[in-house]
Structures are given as structure tokens and as C-alpha cells.
Write a protein that holds these residues in place. Structure first.
Motif, mmCIF file in Angstrom:
data_model
loop_
_atom_site.group_PDB
_atom_site.id
_atom_site.type_symbol
_atom_site.label_atom_id
_atom_site.label_comp_id
_atom_site.label_asym_id
_atom_site.label_seq_id
_atom_site.Cartn_x
_atom_site.Cartn_y
_atom_site.Cartn_z
ATOM 1 N N ALA A 1 -38.339 12.831 15.428
ATOM 2 C CA ALA A 1 -37.335 12.717 14.364
ATOM 3 C C ALA A 1 -36.327 11.628 14.705
ATOM 4 O O ALA A 1 -35.937 10.850 13.831
ATOM 5 C CB ALA A 1 -36.632 14.049 14.160
ATOM 6 N N ALA A 2 -35.926 11.549 15.956
ATOM 7 C CA ALA A 2 -34.970 10.523 16.368
ATOM 8 C C ALA A 2 -35.586 9.136 16.258
ATOM 9 O O ALA A 2 -34.930 8.185 15.825
ATOM 10 C CB ALA A 2 -34.501 10.789 17.797
ATOM 11 N N GLN A 3 -36.854 9.006 16.627
ATOM 12 C CA GLN A 3 -37.539 7.725 16.511
ATOM 13 C C GLN A 3 -37.661 7.316 15.053
ATOM 14 O O GLN A 3 -37.458 6.163 14.703
ATOM 15 C CB GLN A 3 -38.926 7.787 17.161
ATOM 16 N N HIS A 4 -37.999 8.262 14.198
ATOM 17 C CA HIS A 4 -38.136 7.988 12.775
ATOM 18 C C HIS A 4 -36.796 7.532 12.190
ATOM 19 O O HIS A 4 -36.743 6.606 11.405
ATOM 20 C CB HIS A 4 -38.662 9.219 12.039
ATOM 21 N N THR A 5 -35.730 8.206 12.608
ATOM 22 C CA THR A 5 -34.399 7.856 12.112
ATOM 23 C C THR A 5 -34.010 6.456 12.571
ATOM 24 O O THR A 5 -33.489 5.663 11.787
ATOM 25 C CB THR A 5 -33.349 8.875 12.618
ATOM 26 N N SER A 6 -34.285 6.115 13.827
ATOM 27 C CA SER A 6 -33.915 4.785 14.324
ATOM 28 C C SER A 6 -34.781 3.712 13.692
ATOM 29 O O SER A 6 -34.313 2.602 13.434
ATOM 30 C CB SER A 6 -33.998 4.732 15.840
#
Length: 65
Positions: free
Chosen positions: A56-61
Motif C-alpha cells: 500500500a505504501a509503495q502504491h501510494t508513493s
């Protein structure tokens, strides 16, 4: 008291599904926590929940690029 044997694939499927639904181990785990199946459930749940957070953090970044 002897514990029943549950296939690891079953525990893994249940733990990952619970993590994806956002349930806690207390809500989702049907095994006693002093049972090897319960311990495996919590370990797999935590690993999968952490992996979901990383994704999720990778997708957000990536979305903010």
C-alpha cells in the motif's frame, strides 16, 4: 490436551484472508494461541499484514509521482 493437526495451507489461507479483511488475530483465529496452529496463524497473519502495508505504501508513493 493434544492438539488436532491442521494443514499449514489451511492456516495460511485463513490468516491471509483475515489480514486482508482487516480483522485482528483475536477476531479471526479459531485456534488457541498456545496451539502450534494458533502460533502459526498469528505469525502468518502478521507477515501478510506487514506485506500488505508495504504494498500500500509503495502504491501510494508511485501514485504521487
Amino acid at each position: 490436551m493434544p492438539f488436532s493437526v491442521t494443514p499449514l495451507a489451511t492456516i495460511e489461507r485463513e490468516a491471509k484472508a483475515a489480514a486482508e479483511r482487516g480483522e485482528t488475530p483475536n477476531e479471526a483465529c479459531r485456534y488457541p494461541f498456545d496451539d502450534p496452529a494458533g502460533q502459526a496463524f498469528v505469525r502468518i497473519y502478521n507477515e501478510h499484514r506487514d506485506a500488505l502495508r508495504v504494498r500500500a505504501a509503495q502504491h501510494t508513493s508511485e501514485s504521487s509521482l
